[in-house]
Design an enzyme around this catalytic site. Structure first.
Site, PDB file in Angstrom:
ATOM      1  CB  SER A  37       9.060 -28.743   3.638  1.00 24.84           C
ATOM      2  OG  SER A  37       9.178 -28.941   5.051  1.00 24.84           O
ATOM      3  CE  LYS A  65      12.018 -32.544  10.509  1.00 25.37           C
ATOM      4  NZ  LYS A  65      11.656 -31.585   9.479  1.00 25.37           N
ATOM      5  CG  ASP A 114      12.763 -28.425  10.511  1.00 25.52           C
ATOM      6  OD1 ASP A 114      13.796 -29.092  10.256  1.00 25.52           O
ATOM      7  OD2 ASP A 114      11.656 -28.722   9.886  1.00 25.52           O
ATOM      8  CD  GLN A 131       5.916 -28.152   6.403  1.00 25.17           C
ATOM      9  OE1 GLN A 131       6.657 -27.663   5.564  1.00 25.17           O
ATOM     10  NE2 GLN A 131       6.436 -28.522   7.438  1.00 25.17           N
ATOM     11  CD  GLU A 132       4.478 -29.601  10.401  1.00 24.25           C
ATOM     12  OE1 GLU A 132       4.592 -29.807  11.697  1.00 24.25           O
ATOM     13  OE2 GLU A 132       5.334 -30.152   9.600  1.00 24.25           O
ATOM     14  CG  HIS A 135       3.876 -31.374   4.513  1.00 20.95           C
ATOM     15  ND1 HIS A 135       4.024 -31.383   5.908  1.00 20.95           N
ATOM     16  CD2 HIS A 135       4.842 -31.470   4.116  1.00 20.95           C
ATOM     17  CE1 HIS A 135       5.265 -31.505   6.190  1.00 20.95           C
ATOM     18  NE2 HIS A 135       5.924 -31.518   5.046  1.00 20.95           N
ATOM     19  CD  GLU A 145       3.955 -33.792   8.958  1.00 21.02           C
ATOM     20  OE1 GLU A 145       3.500 -33.445   9.981  1.00 21.02           O
ATOM     21  OE2 GLU A 145       5.308 -33.873   8.554  1.00 21.02           O
ATOM     22  CG  HIS A 173       6.803 -36.680  12.102  1.00 19.15           C
ATOM     23  ND1 HIS A 173       5.440 -37.126  11.666  1.00 19.15           N
ATOM     24  CD2 HIS A 173       6.897 -35.592  12.166  1.00 19.15           C
ATOM     25  CE1 HIS A 173       4.691 -36.149  11.642  1.00 19.15           C
ATOM     26  NE2 HIS A 173       5.717 -35.024  11.868  1.00 19.15           N
ATOM     27  NE  ARG A 174      12.220 -34.539   7.509  1.00 24.34           N
ATOM     28  CZ  ARG A 174      13.216 -34.041   6.851  1.00 24.34           C
ATOM     29  NH1 ARG A 174      14.702 -34.255   7.287  1.00 24.34           N
ATOM     30  NH2 ARG A 174      13.088 -32.763   6.221  1.00 24.34           N
ATOM     31  CB  SER A 175       6.225 -34.721   5.265  1.00 25.54           C
ATOM     32  OG  SER A 175       7.389 -34.652   4.398  1.00 25.54           O
ATOM     33  CE  LYS A 181       7.171 -30.959  13.499  1.00 25.86           C
ATOM     34  NZ  LYS A 181       7.092 -30.032  12.527  1.00 25.86           N
ATOM     35  CD  GLU A 188       9.363 -27.112  12.996  1.00 28.94           C
ATOM     36  OE1 GLU A 188       8.651 -27.829  14.144  1.00 28.94           O
ATOM     37  OE2 GLU A 188       9.808 -28.206  12.075  1.00 28.94           O
ATOM     38  CG  ASP A 240       7.201 -26.380  10.790  1.00 29.61           C
ATOM     39  OD1 ASP A 240       7.665 -25.390  10.495  1.00 29.61           O
ATOM     40  OD2 ASP A 240       7.499 -27.678  10.184  1.00 29.61           O
TER      41      ASP A 240
END
Ligand code: PGA
Ligand code: ZN
Length: 409
Positions: free
Chosen positions: A42, A336, A311, A154-155, A146, A196, A364-366, A387, A275, A232
């Protein structure tokens, strides 16, 4: 100070099985640094450009490697990163690829630490870091880009705000992940895992929040410290630019409705971290939301009020962050390194955030690898949060490195 004498770039696997860039940098005194680029799914529209790994490697070999071999000292990170920028010559690393750039930038830092015989966080700024380790934010339920057919947001994150150590926080997040798995099974809800490692059930966001709340409460009672929840939303991915609405399956929310919905979720669920609640161009909407909830309780050891984190809004860019600070948009920035392509860019964004009272959250990234650079970056800069997921080898690589750093400090 030691010169770069050898640079190797190769394709390696990331956690999605996609090719990514790994860089090795050797120095005249025998130091070796190695780092891998992560990769987003994303991704924000304003990020530095990731090229296909083969292309990025070929371009970096042609343009960046000769410059690095031409009198660059690994211990001088700004000059390493200036050489990368000069070799690229664009604003967004579209010539050598942000993936090659970030792998080389981070590999140089690892090489410098190796030469010093010091851990990376120490080289990057450990002397002034303070003694508080960053608290890991744990993604335990997720969907969006994801995972297919899962939640719209997303999270859904566990936030162990009262954890006495990073180690305790990491284990608490893993326990929440485990408890969520049990609760979903109790409810007869099948769930695989997203990119993730978070559970990816086909349930409404409201049900995911209810399950997470139950899991967080039971783990908090077990571990005996305060745990909260975060999100997120990754709203850029929900936003339909043509229609000007946020799409949730068959229903849609106008920008005003989206803002009101998020504010209500924050108030109802006592969310400490949200986020990307709005799309990546919404500086004004972010400012409105920040005014409404950014300074209100819930207060924690880490901050007063809910952290509203940009982000896709900021993409680790000092320019976009400065625009946000001037507008009063958000009170936190996700960091990031591959969004900006260099460690210098990440450091400058963190420094700009700090002077304005914005909290940096290193992330991190996915798509990830076993690379642990972000754990060192978070410790070196005294970031309140890291994160980096809860389970799965590429996530635990960072968490375990954080535990090692905390243990040896
Ligand atoms: P990405 O997602 O790495 O797929 O961009 C992570 C995030 O949005 O924070
Ligand atoms: Zn995000």
């Amino acid at each position: 100070m030691t010169l770069v004498t050898d640079v190797v770039l190769r394709r390696v696997l990331d956690s999605r099985g996609n090719p990514t860039v790994e860089a090795d940098i050797r120095t005249e005194s025998g130091g070796l640094g190695r780092a891998c680029a992560p990769s987003g799914a994303s991704t924000g529209g304003f990020e530095a450009v990731e090229l296909p790994a083969r292309e990025a490697i070929a371009a970096a070999r042609e343009h960046a490697v000769p410059r690095l071999l031409d009198g660059v000292y690994v211990g001088d990170q700004r000059s390493v990163d200036r050489a990368l920028r000069a070799a690229d010559g664009t604003d967004d690393f579209s010539r050598i690829g942000a993936n090659s750039a970030v792998a080389l930038s981070m590999a140089a830092a690892h090489a410098a630490a190796d030469v010093l015989g010091a851990p990376l966080f120490q080289h990057l700024g450990g002397a002034f870091r303070g003694d508080e380790a960053p608290v890991p934010l744990g993604n335990v339920i997720g969907g969006g880009e994801h995972a297919a057919d899962a939640t719209d947001f997303q999270e859904f994150l566990a936030v162990p705000v009262g954890a006495p150590s990073a180690e305790a926080a990491a284990f608490a997040n893993a326990a929440v992940h485990d408890a969520v798995g049990d609760l979903l099974a109790d409810r007869g809800i099948a769930a695989g895992k997203g990119d993730e490692g978070a559970w990816a059930p086909a349930i409404a966001d409201s049900e995911a929040l209810a399950v997470l709340a139950e899991a967080v409460d039971s783990v908090a009672a077990d571990v005996g410290f305060e745990m909260r929840m975060g999100l997120d939303i990754a709203a850029t991915e929900l936003y339909d630019e043509t229609a000007g609405v946020y799409r949730y399956g068959d229903t849609a929310r106008s920008p005003d409705e989206q803002l009101a919905h998020v504010a209500e979720l924050i108030e109802t669920h006592d969310l400490v971290y949200v986020e990307d609640p709005l799309t990546e161009t919404e500086f004004a909407g972010f400012a409105t939301l920040t005014e409404r909830v950014g300074g209100q309780p819930p207060a924690t050891a880490q901050h007063d009020g809910t952290l509203l984190c940009g982000d896709d809004l900021f993409v680790t860019s000092v320019e976009r962050l400065t625009r946000g600070i001037e507008a009063g948009a958000a009170n936190s920035i996700l960091v990031k390194p591959n969004q900006v392509g260099t460690l210098t860019g990440a450091f400058d964004a963190i420094e700009r955030a700090r002077t304005a009272g914005y909290r940096p959250v290193v992330s991190h990234r996915s798509g990830e690898t076993e690379d642990t650079t972000i754990a060192h970056l978070a410790v070196a800069t005294g970031a309140p949060y890291l994160k980096t997921g809860t389970v799965g080898g590429e996530r635990t690589a960072k968490l375990n490195e954080l535990i090692r750093i905390e243990h040896n400090a």
